[in-house]
Design a protein around this motif. Sequence first.
Motif, PDB file in Angstrom:
ATOM      1  N   GLY A 127      68.380  24.262  53.867  1.00  0.00           N
ATOM      2  CA  GLY A 127      68.874  23.624  55.074  1.00  0.00           C
ATOM      3  C   GLY A 127      68.588  24.393  56.338  1.00  0.00           C
ATOM      4  N   VAL A 128      67.649  25.345  56.297  1.00  0.00           N
ATOM      5  CA  VAL A 128      67.283  26.128  57.470  1.00  0.00           C
ATOM      6  C   VAL A 128      66.072  25.466  58.141  1.00  0.00           C
ATOM      7  CG1 VAL A 128      66.545  28.385  58.321  1.00  0.00           C
ATOM      8  CG2 VAL A 128      68.136  28.234  56.396  1.00  0.00           C
ATOM      9  N   PRO A 129      66.097  25.197  59.438  1.00  0.00           N
ATOM     10  CA  PRO A 129      64.960  24.575  60.129  1.00  0.00           C
ATOM     11  C   PRO A 129      63.695  25.432  60.012  1.00  0.00           C
ATOM     12  CG  PRO A 129      66.913  24.498  61.503  1.00  0.00           C
ATOM     13  CD  PRO A 129      67.257  25.361  60.340  1.00  0.00           C
ATOM     14  N   VAL A 130      62.557  24.772  59.940  1.00  0.00           N
ATOM     15  CA  VAL A 130      61.279  25.449  59.724  1.00  0.00           C
ATOM     16  C   VAL A 130      60.289  25.058  60.821  1.00  0.00           C
ATOM     17  CG1 VAL A 130      59.276  25.689  58.211  1.00  0.00           C
ATOM     18  CG2 VAL A 130      61.579  25.623  57.232  1.00  0.00           C
ATOM     19  N   ILE A 131      59.684  26.066  61.459  1.00  0.00           N
ATOM     20  CA  ILE A 131      58.539  25.866  62.360  1.00  0.00           C
ATOM     21  C   ILE A 131      57.313  26.351  61.600  1.00  0.00           C
ATOM     22  CG2 ILE A 131      57.542  26.348  64.608  1.00  0.00           C
ATOM     23  CD1 ILE A 131      60.243  24.938  64.721  1.00  0.00           C
ATOM     24  N   TRP A 132      56.375  25.455  61.354  1.00  0.00           N
ATOM     25  CA  TRP A 132      55.185  25.812  60.566  1.00  0.00           C
ATOM     26  C   TRP A 132      54.006  25.943  61.529  1.00  0.00           C
ATOM     27  CZ3 TRP A 132      54.885  23.825  54.940  1.00  0.00           C
ATOM     28  CH2 TRP A 132      53.938  24.577  54.220  1.00  0.00           C
ATOM     29  N   ALA A 425      72.709  23.747  36.255  1.00  0.00           N
ATOM     30  CA  ALA A 425      71.505  23.774  37.092  1.00  0.00           C
ATOM     31  C   ALA A 425      71.693  22.816  38.258  1.00  0.00           C
ATOM     32  CB  ALA A 425      70.273  23.384  36.277  1.00  0.00           C
ATOM     33  N   TYR A 426      71.031  23.140  39.386  1.00  0.00           N
ATOM     34  CA  TYR A 426      71.189  22.340  40.595  1.00  0.00           C
ATOM     35  C   TYR A 426      69.828  22.141  41.263  1.00  0.00           C
ATOM     36  CZ  TYR A 426      76.027  24.018  40.138  1.00  0.00           C
ATOM     37  OH  TYR A 426      77.268  24.333  39.679  1.00  0.00           O
ATOM     38  N   ILE A 427      69.703  21.012  41.954  1.00  0.00           N
ATOM     39  CA  ILE A 427      68.610  20.817  42.908  1.00  0.00           C
ATOM     40  C   ILE A 427      69.143  21.228  44.273  1.00  0.00           C
ATOM     41  CG2 ILE A 427      67.145  19.145  44.086  1.00  0.00           C
ATOM     42  CD1 ILE A 427      67.039  17.518  41.590  1.00  0.00           C
ATOM     43  N   LEU A 428      68.420  22.131  44.948  1.00  0.00           N
ATOM     44  CA  LEU A 428      68.800  22.563  46.286  1.00  0.00           C
ATOM     45  C   LEU A 428      67.970  21.768  47.281  1.00  0.00           C
ATOM     46  CD1 LEU A 428      70.750  24.560  47.541  1.00  0.00           C
ATOM     47  CD2 LEU A 428      68.896  26.215  47.669  1.00  0.00           C
ATOM     48  N   HIS A 429      68.644  20.942  48.083  1.00  0.00           N
ATOM     49  CA  HIS A 429      67.934  20.009  48.953  1.00  0.00           C
ATOM     50  C   HIS A 429      68.670  19.901  50.277  1.00  0.00           C
ATOM     51  CE1 HIS A 429      65.507  16.638  50.208  1.00  0.00           C
ATOM     52  NE2 HIS A 429      66.544  15.813  50.229  1.00  0.00           N
ATOM     53  N   GLN A 430      68.011  20.320  51.384  1.00  0.00           N
ATOM     54  CA  GLN A 430      68.576  20.239  52.729  1.00  0.00           C
ATOM     55  C   GLN A 430      69.931  20.938  52.828  1.00  0.00           C
ATOM     56  OE1 GLN A 430      68.560  16.035  53.609  1.00  0.00           O
ATOM     57  NE2 GLN A 430      66.393  16.059  54.163  1.00  0.00           N
ATOM     58  N   GLY A 431      70.051  22.072  52.144  1.00  0.00           N
ATOM     59  CA  GLY A 431      71.262  22.868  52.227  1.00  0.00           C
ATOM     60  C   GLY A 431      72.403  22.381  51.368  1.00  0.00           C
ATOM     61  N   ILE A 432      72.167  21.388  50.534  1.00  0.00           N
ATOM     62  CA  ILE A 432      73.194  20.845  49.642  1.00  0.00           C
ATOM     63  C   ILE A 432      72.710  20.972  48.209  1.00  0.00           C
ATOM     64  CG2 ILE A 432      74.508  18.773  49.005  1.00  0.00           C
ATOM     65  CD1 ILE A 432      74.214  17.838  51.890  1.00  0.00           C
ATOM     66  N   ARG A 433      73.612  21.331  47.300  1.00  0.00           N
ATOM     67  CA  ARG A 433      73.231  21.440  45.882  1.00  0.00           C
ATOM     68  C   ARG A 433      73.722  20.207  45.134  1.00  0.00           C
ATOM     69  NH1 ARG A 433      77.838  24.315  43.051  1.00  0.00           N
ATOM     70  NH2 ARG A 433      79.267  24.949  44.704  1.00  0.00           N
ATOM     71  N   TYR A 434      72.806  19.666  44.353  1.00  0.00           N
ATOM     72  CA  TYR A 434      73.099  18.490  43.549  1.00  0.00           C
ATOM     73  C   TYR A 434      73.109  18.914  42.087  1.00  0.00           C
ATOM     74  CZ  TYR A 434      71.951  15.896  47.794  1.00  0.00           C
ATOM     75  OH  TYR A 434      71.924  15.419  49.090  1.00  0.00           O
ATOM     76  N   SER A 435      74.217  18.715  41.417  1.00  0.00           N
ATOM     77  CA  SER A 435      74.347  19.095  40.019  1.00  0.00           C
ATOM     78  C   SER A 435      73.436  18.222  39.165  1.00  0.00           C
ATOM     79  CB  SER A 435      75.802  18.936  39.574  1.00  0.00           C
ATOM     80  OG  SER A 435      75.921  19.245  38.198  1.00  0.00           O
ATOM     81  N   ILE A 436      72.632  18.867  38.330  1.00  0.00           N
ATOM     82  CA  ILE A 436      71.722  18.139  37.452  1.00  0.00           C
ATOM     83  C   ILE A 436      72.461  17.774  36.170  1.00  0.00           C
ATOM     84  CG2 ILE A 436      69.576  18.258  36.137  1.00  0.00           C
ATOM     85  CD1 ILE A 436      68.503  20.179  38.206  1.00  0.00           C
TER      86      ILE A 436
END
Length: 552
Positions: A127-132, A425-436
Amino acid sequence: MPVDTRLKVMLFSHICTPTHITGAEKFLLFYIQELRQYHDCLLVVPNEGILSVEARARGITVLTLRYPLLWAIYSPGPFIEQQFEQFVRQGESTLGIMQIINAHKPDYVVANTCVNVMPPVVATAMGVPVIWMITETLEEGPYTPLSVDIINRHSSRIIGISSSTLQSFQGAGIEEKKFILYPSWNKEELEPGGWEYYRQVKRAEISVLPHEPLVGYISSNIYPNKGLDHFINMALGICVEIPDVKFVIIGTPSNQDFYALCLERIRQSGYGHRFSVLSFVLRTQEIYPAMDVVVIPSLQNEGFGMTALEGMIFQKPVIAYASGGLEEILNHTGNSAYLVPKGNADGLLQTIRPLLYDPAVRQNAGMHNGQAAEQIFGVMTYRQRLQDWLAQLHNLMLYKDMRGEPSLPTSILGRVVIRSSKRRAYILHQGIRYSIQTPASSFNTNRTLQKSPNVPATLVAQFPESSIPYHMTIEDHKEPRLQRRSKRKKIKIVRKKVTGKRLKRVRKKPVQKKRVQKKRSLLIPKRTKRRAVNQVKHVKVRRQASIKKVKR
């Protein structure tokens, strides 16, 4: 939020070599120097090298952390998505970047070059903004949009160092994310007052007389696409026509075979005494003043072409192939007459000839380049662009809204997967964890779960958990394949007929083209085997009996 609000920025360099420094590293170093006026900067490098040394000398905090690069994203093929999926699974690198971001808690992350994929992927997941920052021109092809999509998915904004670097980034959702920030330089660091002294010292070192024109080729990395062989072709043509011109080749070879062939051609030409070959020089003010003309025959589309800009800064005429950012620089500075179609070595010879015959033409072209480079790419112009960039971030409320609305991930593929224990186990997506949600047996069968990093519980707890779990699908259990599975070595066990010896198992060489079935004629039934063994024993008994008779 005002533009001058100080934020914490973490910048990841793709490389940090101890032998030389690339144009992308120079751009990043200068960017940090200017950005420090507004934000607190922290530079992360994969290992110690010239970049880390130069950064510390300027008072920049530097951390060292190893992380891999995805080179396939620069020249993508049909399996780029599968390569990206396997790349994301490198748990050790994922955990290291997660820990360093969690420890320093930057407001946003900057990744330098397109191949520096791991930091943006992990930062986006957290969930941290990225400048590429894109410092190279992607190779155009049917699969280039796939690379662009990967970069777009894991970036909040995209900075290009030229129009050439962003030419592949087209379409909805990308245009508003792009911004061009041309490189620049600090003139005081180049010691303008010492240029004449450095010119005399270097020319005396390589035995160049004051009246002899010196044509220079310089590249931090020398490999075939940098066009050293084209420079040599042009130089040998000049040797035949003009007797007093000399040449210097400067750089670090990354392709030793190609480099050796180029030097061998110089030796065999009979003009070796007119060439000087030097290793990489960190202090550019010690080498550019000695040159009279700079030639850049790059065969690849350069992202910018820092060598061309440096030549102009030191008031030298610059001749280059029309390759990506090189064409952009020369057109912006009024040097379109010195652009040559890519790959045309004869064109280089025709273009450089007037400069070598007339010193006044060289001097006028050099003075023009110095003024044009200062006006178009000078530090004052750079700082104004940087102010515009920071204002744009503020106007778009980047630091508040760039994360976007959280959404449930549609697939486990290409996502950062973490484990807090053997059964969670979790998916880490946009600073939120989703339980698998998956059967316990999946931990033993699914390779994504096996290779996912085991993250400390304290770090996992810092990410809010979604009330909506993620249920694994059949697609999530599939192993991505980069290509057709290679033919396994087929070891055929056959029975070999022997006389007087025990039967042995023999390994037959694997068949490369066709799979050949075992021939029944080579297989000996058990009954036949017993008969053969009995016959051998019977023969031995008879021989022993005959030997005894002879002895009697």
